[in-house]
Write a protein that holds these residues in place. Structure first.
Motif, PDB file in Angstrom:
ATOM      1  N   ILE A 191       0.835  -1.208   0.000  1.00 50.11           N
ATOM      2  CA  ILE A 191       0.000   0.000   0.000  1.00 50.11           C
ATOM      3  C   ILE A 191       0.873   1.263   0.000  1.00 50.11           C
ATOM      4  O   ILE A 191       0.725   2.123  -0.866  1.00 50.11           O
ATOM      5  N   VAL A 247      -7.725  -1.483   3.867  1.00 47.72           N
ATOM      6  CA  VAL A 247      -7.656  -0.152   3.253  1.00 47.72           C
ATOM      7  C   VAL A 247      -9.005   0.141   2.607  1.00 47.72           C
ATOM      8  O   VAL A 247      -9.863  -0.738   2.511  1.00 47.72           O
ATOM      9  N   THR A 301      -7.974   1.821  -3.195  1.00 44.78           N
ATOM     10  CA  THR A 301      -6.594   2.157  -2.827  1.00 44.78           C
ATOM     11  C   THR A 301      -5.629   1.418  -3.752  1.00 44.78           C
ATOM     12  O   THR A 301      -5.747   0.197  -3.919  1.00 44.78           O
ATOM     13  N   THR A 355      -6.258  -2.156  -7.742  1.00 48.24           N
ATOM     14  CA  THR A 355      -6.767  -1.404  -6.591  1.00 48.24           C
ATOM     15  C   THR A 355      -7.525  -2.355  -5.661  1.00 48.24           C
ATOM     16  O   THR A 355      -8.104  -3.348  -6.112  1.00 48.24           O
TER      17      THR A 355
END
Ligand SMILES: [Zn+2]
Length: 273
Positions: free
Chosen positions: A37, A70, A74, A126
């Motif tokens: 991330i 998350v 993201t 993502t």
């Protein structure tokens, strides 16, 4: 030109192969993993809610990767350089060197194609919740010859991801069981041994448990030990922790000592009852 290239092609290929093997044995900077991330080599474990190994998601299971929580959308980066071996609408499998692979699951979007080369930190998709109950990234680290995702090859991603030295696990005894309290982001246990009064020892080896395959690894009874795991909770210091409850299955075996080894086989805790 063309015949020359054809003649040179195998030579170039072999040079590339030997060069590749050489760089991996030297472990250059490129071989250090980045977090998926932050795409950083800084320790970045705060978002890990479920670690590799025993966990409780409302029921017990033995988790073959780590779950990083998350927001949807993201960006997710490859943790090492490599080539995309497989992808579908929610999964990417990247081949690195030395039979090492990493897989990224539950993605909302995939932004690479099969055969693409990626550098450490390159975006591969993502985060999402496809085939999952909630939005998170499931990261699997695999070592072995298979060309697809088979979690019998799974290893703890903290073997390659940069992380801080975990604090010494807190071990509490109650009756004939022991509770080990752990930070899921710093879960670097490889083996836990219960030593009993009759000089028997019972050892959970996380790598051996995962090798048994999907169904047998979910059994809470392993190597003569009954395993329970708590849901993640916050401790007094507001840090995320979970509890691992271990007990000899045979009540005749009186628990005396708990010995915990890390991913390098180093004893990080040895606690007497
Ligand atoms: Zn997971």
């Amino acid at each position: 030109m063309r015949p020359a290239i054809l003649i040179l092609a195998p030579l170039i290929a072999s040079l590339l192969t030997s060069g590749f093997a050489q760089t991996t044995s030297k472990a250059p900077e490129d071989e250090k993993a980045v977090w998926p991330i932050s795409r950083s080599r800084e320790p970045d474990t705060n978002l890990v809610v479920f670690p590799f190994g025993p966990r409780n998601i409302g029921r017990y299971d033995f988790h073959g990767g780590i779950d990083i929580y998350v927001k949807r959308g993201t960006p997710v980066g490859s943790i090492l350089a490599g080539r995309v071996l497989y992808m579908n609408k929610s999964t990417v499998l990247v081949q690195h060197s030395d039979q090492r692979k990493t897989a990224y699951l539950h993605l909302d979007s995939v932004e690479v194609s099969k055969g693409d080369s990626v550098k450490a930190g390159d975006i591969i998709g993502t985060a999402g919740d496809i085939n999952a109950k909630d939005v998170h990234l499931h990261l699997t680290y695999l070592v072995g010859p298979k060309r697809f995702i088979d979690e019998v090859e799974s290893r703890n991603p903290l073997e390659i991801l940069p992380h801080k030295t975990p604090p010494k696990p807190n071990v509490q005894f109650e009756g004939n069981s022991a509770t080990v309290t752990l930070d899921p982001g710093l879960m670097t246990i490889r083996r836990i041994t219960l030593a009993c009064n009759d000089s028997t020892t019972l050892t959970l080896d996380y790598r051996e448990i995962i090798k048994q395959g999907r169904k047998p690894r979910q059994n809470q009874n392993q190597s003569g030990i009954k395993i329970k795991a708590s849901r993640p909770r916050r401790n007094e210091g507001n840090q995320r922790v979970f509890d691992l409850l271990l007990e000899p299955i045979d009540p005749e075996q009186n628990l005396r000592q708990v010995i915990i080894e890390d991913l390098n086989g180093v004893i990080i805790s040895q606690t007497e009852k």
